[in-house]
Enzyme design. Structure first.
Site, short mmCIF file in Angstrom:
data_model
loop_
_atom_site.label_atom_id
_atom_site.label_comp_id
_atom_site.label_asym_id
_atom_site.label_seq_id
_atom_site.Cartn_x
_atom_site.Cartn_y
_atom_site.Cartn_z
N GLU A 24 0.82 -1.21 0.00
CA GLU A 24 0.00 0.00 0.00
C GLU A 24 0.86 1.26 0.00
O GLU A 24 2.07 1.21 0.26
CB GLU A 24 -0.93 0.00 1.22
N LYS A 158 -3.46 -2.33 15.84
CA LYS A 158 -2.74 -1.45 16.76
C LYS A 158 -3.50 -1.25 18.05
O LYS A 158 -4.73 -1.21 18.05
CB LYS A 158 -2.56 -0.08 16.11
N1 PSU Z 1 -1.54 1.20 10.13
C1 PSU Z 1 -0.24 1.61 10.14
N2 PSU Z 1 0.14 2.57 9.30
C2 PSU Z 1 -0.73 3.10 8.41
C3 PSU Z 1 -2.08 2.64 8.39
C4 PSU Z 1 -2.45 1.69 9.27
O1 PSU Z 1 0.55 1.13 10.91
O2 PSU Z 1 -0.32 3.98 7.64
C5 PSU Z 1 -3.03 3.17 7.33
C6 PSU Z 1 -3.41 2.03 6.36
O3 PSU Z 1 -3.36 2.54 5.05
C7 PSU Z 1 -4.83 1.70 6.75
C8 PSU Z 1 -5.32 3.06 7.17
O4 PSU Z 1 -5.59 1.15 5.71
O5 PSU Z 1 -4.24 3.61 7.90
C9 PSU Z 1 -6.56 2.99 8.00
O6 PSU Z 1 -7.12 4.25 8.10
P1 PSU Z 1 -8.55 4.43 8.77
O7 PSU Z 1 -8.35 4.06 10.20
O8 PSU Z 1 -8.84 5.90 8.56
O9 PSU Z 1 -9.49 3.55 8.04
#
Ligand code: PSU
Ligand code: MN
Length: 305
Positions: A24, A158
């Site tokens: 990604e 996380k």
């Molecule tokens: N976890 C990480 N680093 C990140 C992300 C998640 O350790 O950069 C990013 C990923 O791209 C994931 C997004 O899909 O955050 C999720 O965002 P949200 O919680 O807004 O859906």
């Protein structure tokens, strides 16, 4: 079908039947600071190549959906300001209007699937945020896992999230959650969340076969493979818990909402730990890429068989 812009390396891999691992780009633009973001992206791509597969980092650039980025494109994306963070809801709009955006787990899964790529490695997935019972903040990544047939390798969820609720939503939506090599579901920076993983496997070939079996049964959706961070890179949960509380309180005080929540928390924790959270994050992404290669390779063998 929408035209895909394949990097020469990915196009060749597709023609040759070489295993491909999707990566990604939101982790580059919104998940890590420059220059470590670009350095990490390159290291992760190198891990994939060293394992005998080809990396396909995914992003939308000037309205084109790129499957595999050149070194120069990685550099530009890693330094650009104000790049959109794309998920299922807005990726098509970005492409239609000629925009540029980084793909989250959800958007990367969609793009990987369009390109026929079955395995994708990242750091952590989005999940159910703490306080979701009032904020309704549940990442679109979870709904994507329920409908798009890509196996996603991550280091669990996380600790900034509500991990029990994240596992509940995954179970309700029928997403297999497979922890690699242990029974405990990992918590990103820590090897254990203290929660039992719904499934556990020790062998990439089993994960590949489970992916194929779901396809063969007509079950939509992918699999979440939770790969514990290497022991030497782990940050004990007790060390991070107070940092996470402070980060969550700061987000609340500043009225951070919607797409900004995850990037805000990651940045806050990076500063509060003086970079230790980033060092761990880099180690776990590389570890996930290595496992993804093994799964992608096993899938190639199944296709031939
Ligand atoms: N976890 C990480 N680093 C990140 C992300 C998640 O350790 O950069 C990013 C990923 O791209 C994931 C997004 O899909 O955050 C999720 O965002 P949200 O919680 O807004 O859906
Ligand atoms: Mn959200």
């Amino acid at each position: 079908m929408i035209p895909l812009t394949l990097s020469p390396e990915v196009a060749k891999a597709q023609a040759d039947g070489t295993p491909i691992v999707a990566l990604e780009s939101t982790i580059i633009t919104h998940g890590m600071p420059w220059p470590q973001n670009v350095e990490t992206a390159r290291m992760v791509e190198a891990v994939v190549r060293d394992g005998g597969a080809v990396p396909a980092t995914i992003a939308v650039i000037d309205g084109a959906l790129h499957i595999g980025l050149t070194d120069a494109q990685l550099d530009v994306l890693g330094q650009a300001k104000g790049v959109a963070k794309l998920s299922r809801a807005d990726m098509a709009a970005c492409i239609a209007t000629g925009g540029t955006g980084a793909t989250t787990v959800a958007a990367t899964m969609i793009a990987a699937h369009l390109a026929g790529i079955e395995v994708f490695a990242t750091g952590g997935i989005g999940g159910v945020h703490r306080g979701a019972e009032t904020s309704f903040d549940i990442s679109a990544d979870l709904a994507e896992l329920a409908q798009t047939a890509v196996t996603v390798v991550a280091a669990g969820a996380k600790a900034i999230l509500d991990i029990p609720k994240t596992l509940e939503v995954l179970e309700t939506s029928g997403v297999p959650v497979i922890t690699f090599g242990q029974k405990d579901f990992p918590a990103f920076w820590s090897r254990s969340s203290g929660l039992d993983s719904p499934l556990s496997m020790d062998n990439p070939a089993d994960i590949a076969r489970a992916h194929r079996t779901r396809n063969a049964m007509g079950l939509p959706g992918g699999q979440l493979v939770a790969n514990p961070i290497p022991a030497k890179a782990e940050i004990p949960h007790a060390d991070l818990a107070p940092v996470i509380e402070t980060a969550l309180a700061a987000a609340k005080a500043q009225g951070i909402a919607a797409k900004q929540v995850t990037p805000f928390l990651l940045d806050h924790i990076f500063h509060a730990t003086e970079g230790a959270s980033l060092t761990a994050n880099i180690a776990l992404v590389k570890n996930n890429a290595a496992l993804a290669v093994r799964i992608a390779t096993a899938l190639t063998g199944l296709r031939e068989g």
